[in-house]
Design a protein around this motif. Structure first.
Motif, PDB file in Angstrom:
ATOM      1  N   LEU A 142      -3.231 -66.333  -7.548  1.00 47.39           N
ATOM      2  CA  LEU A 142      -4.041 -67.440  -7.049  1.00 47.39           C
ATOM      3  C   LEU A 142      -5.531 -67.087  -7.078  1.00 47.39           C
ATOM      4  CD1 LEU A 142      -1.904 -68.615  -3.984  1.00 47.39           C
ATOM      5  CD2 LEU A 142      -1.835 -69.424  -6.351  1.00 47.39           C
ATOM      6  N   CYS A 143      -5.846 -65.870  -6.691  1.00 44.93           N
ATOM      7  CA  CYS A 143      -7.254 -65.455  -6.670  1.00 44.93           C
ATOM      8  C   CYS A 143      -7.820 -65.337  -8.085  1.00 44.93           C
ATOM      9  CB  CYS A 143      -7.396 -64.134  -5.922  1.00 44.93           C
ATOM     10  SG  CYS A 143      -7.141 -64.308  -4.134  1.00 44.93           S
ATOM     11  N   GLN A 144      -7.001 -64.890  -9.019  1.00 43.21           N
ATOM     12  CA  GLN A 144      -7.446 -64.817 -10.411  1.00 43.21           C
ATOM     13  C   GLN A 144      -7.772 -66.208 -10.945  1.00 43.21           C
ATOM     14  OE1 GLN A 144      -4.470 -63.714 -13.310  1.00 43.21           O
ATOM     15  NE2 GLN A 144      -5.978 -62.704 -14.611  1.00 43.21           N
ATOM     16  N   LEU A 145      -6.916 -67.171 -10.652  1.00 40.65           N
ATOM     17  CA  LEU A 145      -7.152 -68.547 -11.103  1.00 40.65           C
ATOM     18  C   LEU A 145      -8.351 -69.156 -10.388  1.00 40.65           C
ATOM     19  CD1 LEU A 145      -3.431 -69.728 -11.231  1.00 40.65           C
ATOM     20  CD2 LEU A 145      -4.969 -69.508 -13.197  1.00 40.65           C
ATOM     21  N   ALA A 146      -8.520 -68.841  -9.113  1.00 42.00           N
ATOM     22  CA  ALA A 146      -9.683 -69.328  -8.380  1.00 42.00           C
ATOM     23  C   ALA A 146     -10.960 -68.758  -8.990  1.00 42.00           C
ATOM     24  CB  ALA A 146      -9.580 -68.952  -6.903  1.00 42.00           C
ATOM     25  N   GLY A 147     -10.909 -67.485  -9.402  1.00 45.03           N
ATOM     26  CA  GLY A 147     -12.050 -66.873 -10.061  1.00 45.03           C
ATOM     27  C   GLY A 147     -12.393 -67.571 -11.364  1.00 45.03           C
ATOM     28  N   GLN A 148     -11.368 -68.005 -12.101  1.00 47.30           N
ATOM     29  CA  GLN A 148     -11.620 -68.755 -13.341  1.00 47.30           C
ATOM     30  C   GLN A 148     -12.308 -70.088 -13.037  1.00 47.30           C
ATOM     31  OE1 GLN A 148      -8.273 -69.074 -16.060  1.00 47.30           O
ATOM     32  NE2 GLN A 148      -7.460 -67.119 -15.366  1.00 47.30           N
ATOM     33  N   CYS A 149     -11.924 -70.714 -11.920  1.00 50.78           N
ATOM     34  CA  CYS A 149     -12.601 -71.951 -11.508  1.00 50.78           C
ATOM     35  C   CYS A 149     -14.075 -71.656 -11.222  1.00 50.78           C
ATOM     36  CB  CYS A 149     -11.935 -72.538 -10.267  1.00 50.78           C
ATOM     37  SG  CYS A 149     -10.284 -73.228 -10.549  1.00 50.78           S
ATOM     38  N   GLY A 150     -14.328 -70.525 -10.564  1.00 52.93           N
ATOM     39  CA  GLY A 150     -15.705 -70.143 -10.274  1.00 52.93           C
ATOM     40  C   GLY A 150     -16.520 -69.921 -11.533  1.00 52.93           C
ATOM     41  N   LEU A 151     -15.943 -69.264 -12.522  1.00 49.56           N
ATOM     42  CA  LEU A 151     -16.650 -69.026 -13.783  1.00 49.56           C
ATOM     43  C   LEU A 151     -16.989 -70.326 -14.490  1.00 49.56           C
ATOM     44  CD1 LEU A 151     -14.601 -65.983 -15.154  1.00 49.56           C
ATOM     45  CD2 LEU A 151     -16.957 -65.948 -14.306  1.00 49.56           C
ATOM     46  N   ARG A 152     -16.175 -71.349 -14.259  1.00 46.92           N
ATOM     47  CA  ARG A 152     -16.397 -72.648 -14.910  1.00 46.92           C
ATOM     48  C   ARG A 152     -17.142 -73.630 -13.998  1.00 46.92           C
ATOM     49  NH1 ARG A 152     -12.365 -69.941 -16.801  1.00 46.92           N
ATOM     50  NH2 ARG A 152     -11.600 -70.162 -18.949  1.00 46.92           N
ATOM     51  N   LYS A 153     -17.669 -73.112 -12.874  1.00 49.87           N
ATOM     52  CA  LYS A 153     -18.475 -73.925 -11.952  1.00 49.87           C
ATOM     53  C   LYS A 153     -17.683 -75.076 -11.346  1.00 49.87           C
ATOM     54  CE  LYS A 153     -22.040 -71.419 -13.190  1.00 49.87           C
ATOM     55  NZ  LYS A 153     -22.543 -70.319 -12.320  1.00 49.87           N
ATOM     56  N   VAL A 154     -16.420 -74.803 -11.006  1.00 50.44           N
ATOM     57  CA  VAL A 154     -15.597 -75.788 -10.302  1.00 50.44           C
ATOM     58  C   VAL A 154     -15.287 -75.231  -8.918  1.00 50.44           C
ATOM     59  CG1 VAL A 154     -13.506 -77.192 -10.327  1.00 50.44           C
ATOM     60  CG2 VAL A 154     -14.546 -76.491 -12.484  1.00 50.44           C
ATOM     61  N   GLN A 172      -9.631 -68.243   2.125  1.00 49.06           N
ATOM     62  CA  GLN A 172     -11.041 -67.849   2.195  1.00 49.06           C
ATOM     63  C   GLN A 172     -11.457 -67.060   0.957  1.00 49.06           C
ATOM     64  OE1 GLN A 172     -11.031 -65.877   6.061  1.00 49.06           O
ATOM     65  NE2 GLN A 172     -12.198 -67.565   6.960  1.00 49.06           N
ATOM     66  N   ARG A 173     -10.577 -66.192   0.510  1.00 44.22           N
ATOM     67  CA  ARG A 173     -10.883 -65.397  -0.690  1.00 44.22           C
ATOM     68  C   ARG A 173     -10.966 -66.300  -1.915  1.00 44.22           C
ATOM     69  NH1 ARG A 173      -7.140 -60.588  -3.208  1.00 44.22           N
ATOM     70  NH2 ARG A 173      -8.569 -59.945  -4.863  1.00 44.22           N
ATOM     71  N   MET A 174     -10.040 -67.241  -2.031  1.00 41.01           N
ATOM     72  CA  MET A 174     -10.055 -68.177  -3.156  1.00 41.01           C
ATOM     73  C   MET A 174     -11.331 -69.021  -3.149  1.00 41.01           C
ATOM     74  SD  MET A 174      -6.077 -69.431  -3.021  1.00 41.01           S
ATOM     75  CE  MET A 174      -6.344 -70.787  -4.182  1.00 41.01           C
ATOM     76  N   ALA A 175     -11.708 -69.484  -1.960  1.00 40.04           N
ATOM     77  CA  ALA A 175     -12.915 -70.301  -1.853  1.00 40.04           C
ATOM     78  C   ALA A 175     -14.134 -69.506  -2.302  1.00 40.04           C
ATOM     79  CB  ALA A 175     -13.090 -70.774  -0.410  1.00 40.04           C
ATOM     80  N   LYS A 176     -14.236 -68.268  -1.861  1.00 36.16           N
ATOM     81  CA  LYS A 176     -15.386 -67.438  -2.224  1.00 36.16           C
ATOM     82  C   LYS A 176     -15.423 -67.171  -3.718  1.00 36.16           C
ATOM     83  CE  LYS A 176     -17.721 -63.126  -0.966  1.00 36.16           C
ATOM     84  NZ  LYS A 176     -17.696 -61.936  -0.091  1.00 36.16           N
ATOM     85  N   LEU A 177     -14.276 -66.858  -4.315  1.00 31.32           N
ATOM     86  CA  LEU A 177     -14.223 -66.573  -5.747  1.00 31.32           C
ATOM     87  C   LEU A 177     -14.595 -67.790  -6.589  1.00 31.32           C
ATOM     88  CD1 LEU A 177     -10.956 -64.441  -5.808  1.00 31.32           C
ATOM     89  CD2 LEU A 177     -13.234 -63.627  -6.454  1.00 31.32           C
TER      90      LEU A 177
END
Length: 228
Positions: A142-154, A172-177
């Motif tokens: 989940l955190c890896q996918l959340a990080g991908q969202c962050g890289l794509r500005k989502v 909280q970790r997903m939100a931050k990533l």
């Protein structure tokens, strides 16, 4: 008596119709897009009606002020995952939500995140909201996918129902990533959810400035967490 043949549209009329349709489609594609996802598994049944009513009110209120394009997603049952068409009318969204009911099953947050990334690739999303109370998947995935969202500005706005500390930690970790934010609500603070959702809708259409100009505590909470 035979009916007279109907008049065929001229090439000019056809061109005008196609031009109008393309223009409407272009306007719709330019609207800020918000993906709105909910956990509809059985654990959320006790507060479902209240939360659903608030979510409908939020979009109806926002629709009077700004023009959003919203997709409703939910998961429930045995691998059931639903994504609505992109909706531009709050009444249509309310009708979609009114038909949703809770059903026992496992969480499918990873599937949801992959869907978010796929939709963003087709046409950019400004943000994604998720409302849930449980996690039954590998946190690293989940955190890896959340990080991908962050890289794509989502940015992901994760709203947790209840007080499960493990869910809180992962959300909280997903939100931050992702560059988003996390907040909690429960049955006793339903108005908090309404405030948070309105703040997100304002962010999607007006960015950080809209949050800065919003005096609500929900807007302040989200603004504190968002990356500059």
């Amino acid at each position: 008596m035979a009916r007279p043949p109907s008049r065929r549209a001229s090439s000019t009329e056809i061109s005008r119709f196609l031009g109008t349709s393309k223009a409407i489609s272009a306007v719709n594609q330019r609207r800020p897009r918000l993906l709105f996802a909910i956990d509809a598994t059985a654990s959320r049944q006790p507060t479902w009606d209240t939360a659903c009513h608030i979510q409908q009110q939020m979009f109806q209120a926002v629709n009077r002020e700004v023009t959003l394009s919203v997709q409703l997603c939910y998961y429930r049952g045995l691998h059931e995952f639903y994504a609505s068409p992109w909706l531009y009318d709050s009444n249509a969204l309310a009708q979609q939500m009114a038909r949703v009911y809770c059903e026992g099953g496992h969480t499918q947050i990873a599937r949801l995140l992959r869907h978010i990334l796929s939709e963003h690739q087709r046409n950019s999303l400004r943000a994604a909201v998720f409302i849930g109370d449980a996690i039954e998947e590998q946190s690293e995935t989940l955190c890896q996918l959340a990080g991908q969202c962050g890289l794509r500005k989502v940015p992901l706005f994760l709203f947790q129902e209840g007080h499960n500390p493990q869910v809180q930690q992962i959300f909280q970790r997903m939100a931050k990533l992702s560059g988003g934010a996390w907040a909690r609500f429960d049955a006793a603070s339903a108005d908090v959810l309404a405030e948070l959702l309105k703040a997100v809708a304002g962010f999607v259409t007006g960015g950080r400035r809209a949050l800065k100009n919003n005096p609500s505590e929900g807007a302040k909470l989200l603004l504190q967490q968002l990356k500059p």
